[in-house]
Design a protein around this motif. Structure first.
Motif, short mmCIF file in Angstrom:
data_model
loop_
_atom_site.label_atom_id
_atom_site.label_comp_id
_atom_site.label_asym_id
_atom_site.label_seq_id
_atom_site.Cartn_x
_atom_site.Cartn_y
_atom_site.Cartn_z
N ASN A 28 -8.90 5.36 23.32
CA ASN A 28 -9.33 3.96 23.43
C ASN A 28 -9.80 3.41 22.09
O ASN A 28 -9.74 2.20 21.85
CB ASN A 28 -10.45 3.84 24.46
N SER A 29 -10.28 4.29 21.22
CA SER A 29 -10.80 3.86 19.92
C SER A 29 -9.84 4.08 18.78
O SER A 29 -9.94 3.41 17.74
CB SER A 29 -12.12 4.59 19.62
N TYR A 30 -8.91 5.02 18.95
CA TYR A 30 -8.00 5.38 17.87
C TYR A 30 -6.55 5.32 18.36
O TYR A 30 -6.06 6.26 18.98
CB TYR A 30 -8.31 6.79 17.36
N PRO A 31 -5.86 4.23 18.09
CA PRO A 31 -4.47 4.10 18.55
C PRO A 31 -3.52 5.10 17.91
O PRO A 31 -2.43 5.34 18.43
CB PRO A 31 -4.10 2.67 18.15
N GLN A 32 -3.93 5.72 16.78
CA GLN A 32 -3.07 6.70 16.13
C GLN A 32 -3.13 8.07 16.79
O GLN A 32 -2.43 9.00 16.37
CB GLN A 32 -3.40 6.83 14.63
N LEU A 33 -3.95 8.22 17.82
CA LEU A 33 -4.05 9.49 18.54
C LEU A 33 -3.03 9.53 19.67
O LEU A 33 -3.02 8.66 20.55
CB LEU A 33 -5.46 9.67 19.11
N LYS A 34 -2.18 10.54 19.65
CA LYS A 34 -1.19 10.77 20.70
C LYS A 34 -1.54 12.07 21.42
O LYS A 34 -1.71 13.11 20.77
CB LYS A 34 0.22 10.85 20.13
#
Length: 377
Positions: free
Chosen positions: A99-105
């Motif tokens: 929710n805070s880091y869009p670069q996390l997959k």
């Protein structure tokens, strides 16, 4: 005229021959790392990067270390975390972080496939899920030394670079075990980094390793050694790394620190698991690595026996001269490398505890003949 017995002559020849082999390794091979000049970046282009890690019940490590990965100062990167059948709070934490880091997959493996050994299967899934060609691999219990880890590692990639070896030290703590672990890590790095700089790369460390996704897919990933619990770093690198396609990154900003074991038994199990992969090395690396270790053992053995069987002054001078020459060589090389690896506090330990470490590894290897390594948990 002093008369020497056949035993004294034989032991002296063995001592000096093993000393010569040791000096060759130190001044021809290890000196490449000790006296390495800082290389220029291979590129100024900031290529997109995929950081990949496999995680199983690593909630506490992820909470401590994942933010340092997600907050790297680099324009285009993703962090791929494979949640491998965790039954702790890992899934909830990763969902919260997304929710805070869009670069996390996040890639989730719901069930444990117990016919696969180690972390190779989840790591393969993470690599195949990566969006970018350049991969940076690390573990959940690891933290980059700086926000510029990705930037420093990525700067090594040009058209020829396919494999990049980094350094993964352990966090400095109090106690003998911590010094032993860090010393052992230094010795491993002394060898694999020196060999790579000599154009003979044979391993890396999965805590800080990089290669191209296309190289992984072209070589069918870890299929050739799925039956071995370890080897996602050294056994894969031995297949794909070459003189022309491999680089080394040694800037302190690119180090990745790991949490050390706190129980001696845990470290021994970890070391035994790592040593099992050596049987899969190419014959030439078995010979080169084995020659160094064997010459070290022979040197100490012949030294002790010669001191026990003779009191002749000239032979005692030979022994003293060999010890002094080897000590000076180790002092120079170790100091240079330890300074480079930010481990200068280990210098005295590295010079004095070598025989104990050698015997420990011999014992670990011997126990490995009678015990089986466990799967990754």
């Amino acid at each position: 005229m002093t008369q020497f017995t056949p035993v004294e002559i034989t032991l002296s020849v063995i001592l000096l021959a093993s000393l010569l082999i040791q000096l060759i390794y130190y001044w021809i091979l290890f000196s490449k790392l000790a006296f390495l000049r800082k290389p220029s970046p291979a590129t100024t282009e900031q290529l997109p990067i995929s950081v990949v890690m496999a995680s199983r019940n690593e909630y506490h490590h992820l909470k401590k270390n994942l933010p340092a990965l997600l907050e790297q100062k680099y324009p285009d990167f993703e962090v791929v975390v494979v949640n491998h059948a965790s039954d702790d709070e890992t899934a909830d934490y990763l969902k919260e972080m997304q929710n805070s880091y869009p670069q996390l997959k996040v890639v989730t493996i719901e069930r444990d496939l117990n016919f696969f050994h180690g972390k190779k299967f989840p790591l393969s899934i993470g690599i195949k899920s990566a969006a970018h060609e350049i991969l940076l691999l690390t573990d959940a219990d690891c933290k980059p030394a700086s926000p510029y880890w990705i930037d420093r590692m990525a700067s090594n990639y040009n058209d020829q670079t396919e494999v990049l070896l980094g350094y993964g030290p352990y966090v400095k703590e109090k106690g003998f075990l911590n010094r032993l672990i860090r010393y052992d890590t230094f010795l491993v790095a002394l060898q694999y980094l020196s060999y790579a700089l000599a154009g003979k790369p044979y391993m890396g460390v999965g805590r800080n390793l990089s290669y191209r996704k296309s190289l992984f897919l072209k070589n069918k990933g870890f299929i050739a050694h799925y039956s071995v619990a370890s080897g996602d770093d050294d056994l894969f690198i031995r297949e794909v790394a070459r003189k022309g396609n491999t680089r080394v990154e040694l800037s302190p900003e690119a180090f990745v620190y790991s949490e050390p074991k706190h129980l001696f038994s845990e470290w021994l199990r970890q070391k035994r698991r790592h040593l099992t992969t050596g049987k899969k090395y190419k014959p030439k690396y078995k010979f080169l690595l084995g020659t160094f270790s064997l010459s070290l053992g022979i040197y100490y053995l012949s030294l002790v026996i010669l001191l026990a069987v003779t009191a002749k002054p000239i032979l005692l001078y030979v022994v003293l001269g060999s010890v002094l020459l080897r000590f000076i060589s180790r002092l120079i090389i170790h100091k240079k490398v330890l300074d480079r690896l930010q481990e200068k506090q280990l210098l005295l330990f590295s010079l004095l505890w070598e025989p104990i470490h050698m015997l420990l590894l011999l014992g670990v290897g011997f126990l490995g003949l009678f015990t089986k390594t466990t799967q990754w948990k």
